[in-house]
Design an enzyme around this catalytic site. Structure first.
Site, PDB file in Angstrom:
ATOM      1  N   CYS A 104      20.616   0.369 -21.536  1.00  0.00           N
ATOM      2  CA  CYS A 104      19.465   0.964 -20.829  1.00  0.00           C
ATOM      3  C   CYS A 104      19.082   2.338 -21.370  1.00  0.00           C
ATOM      4  O   CYS A 104      17.978   2.811 -21.135  1.00  0.00           O
ATOM      5  CB  CYS A 104      19.747   1.047 -19.333  1.00  0.00           C
ATOM      6  SG  CYS A 104      20.005  -0.571 -18.594  1.00  0.00           S
TER       7      CYS A 104
ATOM      8  N   ASN B 150      14.341  -3.800 -13.593  1.00  0.00           N
ATOM      9  CA  ASN B 150      15.078  -3.066 -14.627  1.00  0.00           C
ATOM     10  C   ASN B 150      14.922  -3.801 -15.959  1.00  0.00           C
ATOM     11  O   ASN B 150      15.470  -4.890 -16.134  1.00  0.00           O
ATOM     12  CB  ASN B 150      16.548  -2.976 -14.218  1.00  0.00           C
ATOM     13  CG  ASN B 150      17.400  -2.211 -15.218  1.00  0.00           C
ATOM     14  OD1 ASN B 150      16.966  -1.938 -16.334  1.00  0.00           O
ATOM     15  ND2 ASN B 150      18.606  -1.871 -14.815  1.00  0.00           N
TER      16      ASN B 150
ATOM     17  N   HIS C 242      14.580   6.015 -16.333  1.00  0.00           N
ATOM     18  CA  HIS C 242      14.932   4.599 -16.436  1.00  0.00           C
ATOM     19  C   HIS C 242      14.786   3.983 -15.046  1.00  0.00           C
ATOM     20  O   HIS C 242      15.170   4.576 -14.039  1.00  0.00           O
ATOM     21  CB  HIS C 242      16.377   4.471 -16.924  1.00  0.00           C
ATOM     22  CG  HIS C 242      16.913   3.082 -16.837  1.00  0.00           C
ATOM     23  ND1 HIS C 242      16.229   2.004 -17.341  1.00  0.00           N
ATOM     24  CD2 HIS C 242      18.059   2.587 -16.292  1.00  0.00           C
ATOM     25  CE1 HIS C 242      16.937   0.909 -17.118  1.00  0.00           C
ATOM     26  NE2 HIS C 242      18.050   1.236 -16.477  1.00  0.00           N
TER      27      HIS C 242
END
Ligand code: UT7
Length: 323
Positions: A113, A280, A250
């Site tokens: 990520c 996500n 994020h």
């Protein structure tokens, strides 16, 4: 002083929208639980045959058009991804070829990520040291391919997509008034690798494996690490956090965004949130959020923008730039 300035950005999402109600037909979950615990309402899922390189190419083309330049001007293609089409060659070389390029260099960066922030750090260094003038940096993922669709604790969280930026060398004065990347800070702590991982891999099992996560544990570290990276980046620039116009985090969980903002006294109205519509998307999440806020007019030329992420490894980091 040479600065890496973002001269264009673009995004690409698959057509296929999957709502929380759609998922509630597959696993024991509900729209109410997912929204309350994560803020996610829907995610985009790539159809069979649509791969990470396809999403990356879509975002790359949009970013090149936005920048008003031709692929011929690109020196490096860097793709941040943890879900490449194949173990090799890299997604970046596939994008390079589909853009009609046979010059320069192309490679992937894998920091899950945090991949896009790691990519920005690398691109900034390559540009400031004169190794490249123009870099195409893409965050692209098909996280859906790593999901265990019977595990309600993880399959509701992730989505697919891609975002891209074109970075170019520009002369700056060397102070905070410069347009472009002012600093990046990247970190990792490999001791925590077993809180978020895949249960397989090329060497381990000859297959990619499936995503496994101890969500609560990851959550605990997320706010602390992200807040520390934001503080380090602001301190390196010698500015108070209150001077930042826009935070582009994020997008893992709205509660992480809110918790970080609370901890640092950030006005939530200054935090770009796309988690509700994208879920996500790992390395794609920061550029997707950035493109959203640039295209809807929130982020304007001259604004101070702080991008940050945290993911498996653990890896985390931040990037302060003047748009
Ligand atoms: O991008 C990389 C970084 N990743 C992250 O930042 C993710 C960080 N973690 C999180 O976002 C959260 O921990 C989750 C969203 C994954 C989970 O939220 P939580 O508030 O920590 O819930 P939990 O894991 O403590 O689970 C609470 C309950 C459990 O039931 P019991 O044991 O209390 O009976 C779970 O079984 O919720 C249950 N549960 C669900 N219920 C309905 C877990 N997933 C679901 C679900 N639907 N999808």
């Amino acid at each position: 002083m040479i600065r890496a300035r973002i001269i264009g950005c673009g995004a690409f999402l698959p057509d296929n929208v999957v709502t929380n109600d759609d998922l509630a037909k597959r696993v024991d979950t509900s729209d109410a639980w997912i929204q309350e615990r994560t803020g996610i309402r829907q995610r985009y899922i790539a159809k069979e045959g649509q791969n990470t390189s396809d999403l990356a190419l879509g975002a790359a083309r949009a970013a090149l058009t936005d920048a008003g330049i031709d692929a011929g001007e690109i020196d490096f293609v860097i793709v941040a991804t943890t879900t490449p089409d194949r173990s090799f060659p890299s997604v970046a070389t596939m994008v390079q070829s589909r853009l009609g390029m046979s010059h320069g260099a192309a490679f992937d960066v894998q920091a899950v990520c945090s991949g896009f922030i790691y990519g920005l750090s690398l691109a900034d260094s390559l540009i400031r040291t004169g190794q490249a003038r123009t870099i195409l940096l893409i965050g692209a993922e098909t996280m859906s391919r790593l999901l265990d669709w019977s595990d309600r604790a993880t399959c509701v969280l992730f989505g697919d997509g891609a975002g891209a930026v074109v970075l170019q060398a520009h002369d700056g004065k060397g102070d905070n008034s410069d347009q472009g990347i002012l600093n990046t800070r990247i970190y990792s702590d490999g001791r925590l690798h077993d809180l978020l991982y895949t249960d397989g891999g090329v060497s381990l099992s000859r297959s990619a494996g499936l995503l496994r996560m101890q969500g609560k544990e990851v959550f605990k570290h997320a706010v602390t690490n992200i807040a520390a990276a934001i503080e380090a980046s602001a301190a390196a620039a010698g500015i108070p956090i209150s001077a930042v116009d826009w935070f582009v985090p994020h997008q893992a969980n709205q509660r992480i965004l809110d918790g970080t903002a609370r901890r640092l006294g950030i006005d939530p109205a200054r935090v770009v949130s796309t988690v509700a519509s994208h879920g996500n998307t790992s390395a794609a999440s920061v550029p997707l959020a950035l493109v959203t806020a640039v295209k809807d007019g929130r982020i304007k030329r001259g604004n101070l923008v702080l991008l940050e992420a945290m993911g498996a490894g653990f890896t985390w980091g931040a990037c302060l730039l003047r748009w």
